[in-house]
Design a protein around this motif. Structure first.
Motif, PDB file in Angstrom:
ATOM      1  N   VAL A  67       0.577  -0.752   0.392  1.00 41.34           N
ATOM      2  CA  VAL A  67      -0.368  -0.437  -0.022  1.00 41.34           C
ATOM      3  C   VAL A  67       0.997   1.208   0.233  1.00 41.34           C
ATOM      4  N   ASP A  68       2.163   0.786   0.276  1.00 38.73           N
ATOM      5  CA  ASP A  68       3.092   2.396   0.402  1.00 38.73           C
ATOM      6  C   ASP A  68       3.317   1.713  -1.175  1.00 38.73           C
ATOM      7  N   THR A  69       3.060   2.073  -2.185  1.00 36.87           N
ATOM      8  CA  THR A  69       3.775   1.541  -3.384  1.00 36.87           C
ATOM      9  C   THR A  69       2.719   1.622  -4.710  1.00 36.87           C
ATOM     10  N   GLY A  70       1.475   1.065  -4.142  1.00 37.10           N
ATOM     11  CA  GLY A  70       0.149   1.724  -5.095  1.00 37.10           C
ATOM     12  C   GLY A  70      -0.972   1.678  -4.290  1.00 37.10           C
ATOM     13  N   PHE A  71      -1.742   1.561  -4.917  1.00 39.55           N
ATOM     14  CA  PHE A  71      -3.749   1.177  -5.039  1.00 39.55           C
ATOM     15  C   PHE A  71      -3.621  -0.648  -4.563  1.00 39.55           C
ATOM     16  N   TYR A  72      -4.340  -0.763  -3.862  1.00 35.81           N
ATOM     17  CA  TYR A  72      -4.536  -2.202  -3.803  1.00 35.81           C
ATOM     18  C   TYR A  72      -5.903  -2.268  -2.587  1.00 35.81           C
ATOM     19  N   PRO A  73      -6.587  -2.097  -3.882  1.00 35.75           N
ATOM     20  CA  PRO A  73      -8.167  -2.429  -3.897  1.00 35.75           C
ATOM     21  C   PRO A  73      -8.664  -4.073  -2.920  1.00 35.75           C
ATOM     22  N   LEU A  74      -8.013  -4.095  -2.402  1.00 39.80           N
ATOM     23  CA  LEU A  74      -8.167  -6.109  -2.032  1.00 39.80           C
ATOM     24  C   LEU A  74      -9.226  -6.008  -0.898  1.00 39.80           C
ATOM     25  N   GLY A  75     -10.629  -6.320  -1.862  1.00 38.28           N
ATOM     26  CA  GLY A  75     -12.113  -6.664  -0.396  1.00 38.28           C
ATOM     27  C   GLY A  75     -11.957  -7.338   0.524  1.00 38.28           C
ATOM     28  N   SER A  76     -12.594  -6.814   1.591  1.00 38.77           N
ATOM     29  CA  SER A  76     -12.909  -7.706   2.610  1.00 38.77           C
ATOM     30  C   SER A  76     -10.966  -8.084   3.589  1.00 38.77           C
ATOM     31  N   CYS A  77      -9.908  -7.038   2.806  1.00 37.38           N
ATOM     32  CA  CYS A  77      -9.010  -6.490   3.665  1.00 37.38           C
ATOM     33  C   CYS A  77      -8.382  -5.990   4.138  1.00 37.38           C
ATOM     34  N   THR A  78      -9.048  -4.929   3.342  1.00 39.93           N
ATOM     35  CA  THR A  78      -8.576  -3.188   4.664  1.00 39.93           C
ATOM     36  C   THR A  78      -7.354  -3.394   3.851  1.00 39.93           C
ATOM     37  N   MET A  79      -7.092  -2.854   2.825  1.00 41.84           N
ATOM     38  CA  MET A  79      -5.755  -2.940   3.325  1.00 41.84           C
ATOM     39  C   MET A  79      -5.395  -1.102   2.576  1.00 41.84           C
ATOM     40  N   LYS A  80      -5.616  -0.942   3.777  1.00 41.62           N
ATOM     41  CA  LYS A  80      -5.908   1.307   3.789  1.00 41.62           C
ATOM     42  C   LYS A  80      -3.949   1.614   4.021  1.00 41.62           C
ATOM     43  N   TYR A  81      -4.108   2.736   3.926  1.00 37.24           N
ATOM     44  CA  TYR A  81      -2.540   3.587   4.504  1.00 37.24           C
ATOM     45  C   TYR A  81      -2.067   3.376   6.415  1.00 37.24           C
ATOM     46  N   ASN A  82      -1.393   2.655   6.228  1.00 36.25           N
ATOM     47  CA  ASN A  82      -1.259   2.989   7.255  1.00 36.25           C
ATOM     48  C   ASN A  82       0.282   4.107   8.150  1.00 36.25           C
ATOM     49  N   PRO A  83      -0.809   5.753   8.722  1.00 40.16           N
ATOM     50  CA  PRO A  83      -0.169   6.412   9.144  1.00 40.16           C
ATOM     51  C   PRO A  83       0.910   5.651  10.149  1.00 40.16           C
ATOM     52  N   LYS A  84       2.471   6.653   9.525  1.00 40.49           N
ATOM     53  CA  LYS A  84       3.667   6.238   9.951  1.00 40.49           C
ATOM     54  C   LYS A  84       3.947   6.772  11.175  1.00 40.49           C
ATOM     55  N   ILE A  85       2.897   7.615  11.652  1.00 42.45           N
ATOM     56  CA  ILE A  85       3.492   7.670  13.425  1.00 42.45           C
ATOM     57  C   ILE A  85       2.876   6.873  14.045  1.00 42.45           C
ATOM     58  N   ASN A  86       2.218   5.751  13.340  1.00 50.16           N
ATOM     59  CA  ASN A  86       2.068   4.533  14.377  1.00 50.16           C
ATOM     60  C   ASN A  86       3.573   4.003  14.587  1.00 50.16           C
ATOM     61  N   GLU A  87       4.344   2.862  13.630  1.00 55.17           N
ATOM     62  CA  GLU A  87       5.366   2.445  12.760  1.00 55.17           C
ATOM     63  C   GLU A  87       6.231   3.622  13.922  1.00 55.17           C
ATOM     64  N   GLU A  88       6.534   4.436  14.272  1.00 51.18           N
ATOM     65  CA  GLU A  88       7.354   5.591  15.261  1.00 51.18           C
ATOM     66  C   GLU A  88       6.690   5.153  16.442  1.00 51.18           C
ATOM     67  N   ILE A  89       5.683   5.011  17.150  1.00 51.87           N
ATOM     68  CA  ILE A  89       5.457   4.720  18.315  1.00 51.87           C
ATOM     69  C   ILE A  89       5.327   3.582  18.271  1.00 51.87           C
TER      70      ILE A  89
END
Ligand code: PLP
Length: 487
Positions: A67-89
């Motif tokens: 999802v960090d390289t492109g659109f990922y419309p995978l139904g049922s799997c919710t491949m939404k963008y994951n904010p990087k602040i989460n990673e930092e924490i």
């Protein structure tokens, strides 16, 4: 770019005698190991110099789609963008340097994180209490069903051996029921994609432990009859289970607990944003309504009157279902996500997920067959192309999308339609991204009519084109030998 970099195995880059390391001389004599500890033949290891290793793995990594390289419309799997602040924490030393066996007094902050998240999830789901211990959605389903079994057996009601699951359900539902030692009974869907209450009614008797529902269901349709279903299920003495793997559209809009569900799980890695391609990492917290919390698995995290936190274990609870308190890094990301969005942000996410799905659906329905009309929630399902005369299948469309730089949608699931193509755009995509995707989907439909062979033989631009899926699933080759590499 040398395309071999993309497809060669490290073994194929190997040359006898090449090395990427140099060890200093040690001061010890040669000590012979006992022969029973020695292998008979030397292991087959690749022999490669450092630049080749670095290039090999770097080039392989660029093959990865995320999802960090492109659109990922995978139904049922919710491949939404994951904010990087989460990673930092989640990668902060105060989190990564914890040991799971540390005494509670030394990890008060971690327990507070756990307890806070558990409390927020209870609020979001309308439940009394959550455990965060399960490691995935399927693991949460199993835990939830075990809670349900523990509840029935605590009342001495031991003939409840069945779980009713809709025909549209995610495959993990019947699988979890089977692992929990329960029998699966299928309930049919109606034309409009919702559970057929008339089919359900006669299935409910005193041998039913639970009914598992997903709402919105896997077709992205909101089950409007839940209040009626809940009262039928409860009248029959069974419990109602909510598969909340994909809670996006519900955030801040409606709560499973208010609809009459007794037990639920949430996939933190989907709805609360942890990168989760390729099977992990995950977290599948389970929530229960009041009166069931004593069955949640050990250990539970409780807040004491003086504001400190401790772990408790009780006899009524299920045993431990994971070695520790679950996947802590995923919990940290989820809490970071919830706190950074806040109440309003979460509710906005749900609305946008629904808006985006409906936008893409309406824009594409002149090219793709929409079997169920009307508003969807966060996702929807096409039944292949409108024009069936070209012989271009959903698989072909999915493969052709790879050539255009998109991850394929979920295909051939749910099983209700032959050519199912399930799209979940998520709330994190801009209108520009959605418009580009819509254009490409129309291009592929046009191409299917004008030049079907090109679509049927896609992908043409990926390092691996058309592996034999069945052979790969039945007889996977996961070790290297010279023989495999030549065949
Ligand atoms: C993803 C999903 C599951 C399973 O979750 P895992 O974490 O992959 O085990 C269950 N139900 C639904 C509806 C899902 O989308």
């Amino acid at each position: 770019m040398n395309r071999d970099f993309y497809s060669n195995l490290i073994f194929e880059v190997s040359r006898p005698g090449r090395k990427g390391y140099h060890l200093p001389k040690n001061g010890f004599e040669n000590v012979a190991l006992p022969s029973q500890l020695m292998r008979e033949t030397a292991p087959e290891l690749p022999e490669v110099d450092e630049p080749s290793v670095v290039r090999h793995y770097n080039n392989l990594s660029t093959n990865n789609f995320g999802v960090d390289t492109g659109f990922y419309p995978l139904g049922s799997c919710t491949m939404k963008y994951n904010p990087k602040i989460n990673e930092e924490i989640a990668s902060h030393p105060s989190i990564t340097h914890l040991h799971p066996m540390q005494p509670a007094s030394t990890v008060q902050g971690a327990l507070e994180l756990y307890h806070t998240l558990q409390t927020y999830l209870a609020e979001i789901g309308g439940m009394k209490e959550f455990t965060l211990n399960p490691f995935a959605g399927a693991h949460g389903e199993l835990t939830g069903l075990m809670v349900i079994r523990a509840y029935h057996s605590s009342r001495g009601d031991n003939k409840r051996v069945k779980v009713i699951v809709p025909d549209s359900a995610h495959g993990t539902n019947p699988a979890s029921a089977a692992v929990a030692g329960l029998e699966i009974v299928e309930v049919k869907s109606r034309e409009d994609g919702t559970v057929d209450v008339d089919d359900l009614r006669p299935l409910l008797d005193d041998t039913v432990a639970a009914v598992m529902m997903t709402n919105p269901n896997t077709l992205g349709i909101f089950e409007k009859n839940i209040p009626e279903i809940a009262s039928l299920v409860h009248d029959a003495g069974a419990l109602l289970y909510y598969d909340g793997a994909n809670l996006n559209p519900m955030l801040g809009m409606a709560r499973p607990g208010d609809m009459g569900f007794d037990v639920m799980h949430i996939n933190l890695h989907k709805t609360f944003s942890t990168p989760h391609g390729g099977g992990g990492p995950g977290s599948g917290p389970v929530g229960v309504r009041e009166g069931l919390e004593q069955f949640l698995p050990n250990p539970r995290v409780i807040k004491n009157e003086d504001g400190s936190f401790s772990l408790t274990t009780t006899d009524t609870a299920l045993g431990s279902i994971s070695a520790t308190l679950g996947n802590f890094g995923v919990q940290a990301r989820a809490l970071a996500y919830i706190l950074s969005l806040g109440n309003e942000g979460l509710a906005e996410a749900g609305k946008l997920a629904t808006l985006n799905a409906n936008y893409v659906k309406e824009k594409l329905r002149d090219s793709y067959l929409l079997p169920i009309d009307g508003l969807c929630k966060h996702e929807f399902v096409f039944d292949g192309l409108n024009d069936k005369s070209t012989g271009v299948t959903t698989l072909n469309v999915a493969k052709r999308l790879l050539d255009r730089g998109y991850h394929a949608p979920t295909i051939y699931f749910p099983l209700l339609f032959h050519e199912a193509l399930m799209i979940e755009p998520t709330e994190t995509e801009s209108k520009d991204t959605l418009d580009q995707f819509i254009e490409v989907m129309h291009d592929i439909a046009r191409e299917a009519a004008e030049d079907p062979e090109t679509v049927k033989t896609a992908p043409h631009l990926t390092p691996v084109t058309r592996p034999d899926d069945t052979e790969a699933a039945l007889h996977p080759i996961v070790t290297w030998s010279e023989l495999n590499s030549k065949s």
